[in-house]
Scaffold this active site. Sequence first.
Site, mmCIF file in Angstrom:
data_model
loop_
_atom_site.group_PDB
_atom_site.id
_atom_site.type_symbol
_atom_site.label_atom_id
_atom_site.label_comp_id
_atom_site.label_asym_id
_atom_site.label_seq_id
_atom_site.Cartn_x
_atom_site.Cartn_y
_atom_site.Cartn_z
ATOM 1 N N ARG A 49 0.826 -1.219 0.000
ATOM 2 C CA ARG A 49 0.000 0.000 0.000
ATOM 3 C C ARG A 49 0.859 1.268 0.000
ATOM 4 O O ARG A 49 0.406 2.335 -0.401
ATOM 5 C CB ARG A 49 -0.926 -0.025 1.216
ATOM 6 N N TYR A 102 -15.614 22.109 -7.382
ATOM 7 C CA TYR A 102 -16.156 20.892 -8.001
ATOM 8 C C TYR A 102 -17.254 20.323 -7.089
ATOM 9 O O TYR A 102 -17.047 20.194 -5.877
ATOM 10 C CB TYR A 102 -14.994 19.910 -8.185
ATOM 11 N N ASP A 174 -7.288 23.326 -5.927
ATOM 12 C CA ASP A 174 -7.536 22.253 -6.903
ATOM 13 C C ASP A 174 -6.994 22.732 -8.249
ATOM 14 O O ASP A 174 -7.545 23.641 -8.869
ATOM 15 C CB ASP A 174 -9.033 21.947 -6.979
ATOM 16 N N LYS A 199 -7.932 13.445 -15.303
ATOM 17 C CA LYS A 199 -8.244 14.348 -16.426
ATOM 18 C C LYS A 199 -7.056 14.412 -17.394
ATOM 19 O O LYS A 199 -6.782 13.470 -18.087
ATOM 20 C CB LYS A 199 -8.648 15.728 -15.898
HETATM 21 C C1 LIG Z 1 -11.853 20.147 -10.812
HETATM 22 C C2 LIG Z 1 -12.036 18.706 -10.435
HETATM 23 N N1 LIG Z 1 -11.492 18.262 -9.307
HETATM 24 C C3 LIG Z 1 -11.620 16.977 -8.920
HETATM 25 C C4 LIG Z 1 -12.338 16.080 -9.680
HETATM 26 C C5 LIG Z 1 -12.496 14.675 -9.198
HETATM 27 O O1 LIG Z 1 -11.731 13.788 -9.931
HETATM 28 P P1 LIG Z 1 -12.105 12.235 -10.021
HETATM 29 O O2 LIG Z 1 -13.223 12.115 -10.998
HETATM 30 O O3 LIG Z 1 -10.851 11.574 -10.422
HETATM 31 O O4 LIG Z 1 -12.536 11.820 -8.637
HETATM 32 C C6 LIG Z 1 -12.923 16.499 -10.876
HETATM 33 C C7 LIG Z 1 -13.710 15.567 -11.708
HETATM 34 O O5 LIG Z 1 -14.409 15.947 -12.624
HETATM 35 C C8 LIG Z 1 -12.780 17.850 -11.259
HETATM 36 O O6 LIG Z 1 -13.342 18.328 -12.397
#
Ligand SMILES: Cc1ncc(COP(=O)(O)O)c(C=O)c1O
Length: 384
Positions: A49, A102, A174, A199
Amino acid sequence: MTKDTATRLIHTRGRRLAQKTVNPPIERASTLLFDTSSDLYGAKPGYGRMGLAVHRELEDALCVLENATFAKLTSNGLQACALAIGSQVKAGDHILFTDSAYGPTARYLDRRLEKMGVEATRFDPRCGATISNLIKPNTRVIYLESPGSLTFEISDTPAIVDVAQQRGIRTILDNTWGAGILHKPLDLGVDISVQALTKYAVGHADVFGGAVMSRDKRVAQEIIDCGDDWGISLGPDDAYTALRGLRSLKTRMDAHEAAGLRIANWLSERPEVSQVLHPALEQHPDHVIWKRDFTGSNGLFSVILNAVSPEGLKRFFDALELFSMGFSWGGFESLIIPCDPQLKRSKGHWIDQKVGPLLRIHVGLETVDDLIADLRAGFEAMGE
Ligand SMILES: Cc1ncc(COP(=O)(O)O)c(C=O)c1O
């Protein structure tokens, strides 16, 4: 002693390759073996892990990308956001977070943190230094996402960091849109940068991953401890895929940027479009801040349409052949989604004034002329 096939199957181990390879090996291992009982305790890593060669190489690459000295891998982007926040707060604390976070991160802040005794309050993503008016004696964290999800506000991060540093408040950003290529929050004084590797890093819509980065030793230890307590890890195959994605990130990003700009400019001339929410366009309200703090853009932006009937909007989506509908972004494919059902903002958010539906567009790596022809066909069907 002759052993049974079942026993031998369990103990069969091939020769390990010792040659140098361009890419790291994928070691699929929960159990790590040690030669002596005294090696067993205190070994790092002592258990799968904690990650192996491929994880270390991905962490190193992410540190290069974000100018960080520490990276912790998570199984998806949302978990990275939750870990970054969770590592910094305890019961009785207060956290300020951007109104354009988000959605699932905002839900975690509103719902999960409340259950853990942490109060979370939203702030206007464009508040800049006036965020100081919202700070309470127990405010521990300011959580940013820039550009904001769906509505693409760019925060004045240096001004907010300045306020936070004066009060001993930690900042988290983020950075999934900036992906480390377009934006380096740690260079602006942000304590923790977070990315959904799912992404642009992965770039092919096939794997989840996340990462939390810092260059502060104390912060890094807090993230490690919280990650250990919550049992956070990333599988080796997914780490490998994310690392492979990073190798071509810059080249893909350049292509997404060029195609995204062409389509955003084309859309801004269309009579069906009321506003294009793309920070690299001069008419974007935060363009000056974006130009100061970012080095480029990508394929993700939104448009607000002029008023249109539900039937007209349905005809638009039905006519599209290349822009598919699906959540997520950052892959090689073009996507489009109507966003109104997920636009959950505070009362008085500027988006309340919008005239028509908000659509988020991800411009993929297809030939741009084909994508423009697809959107044109959609608009023509909309007007029929
Ligand atoms: C700005 C942003 N942060 C975090 C996430 C979360 O990522 P994950 O889908 O890998 O959990 C997303 C997903 O669309 C996002 O657009």
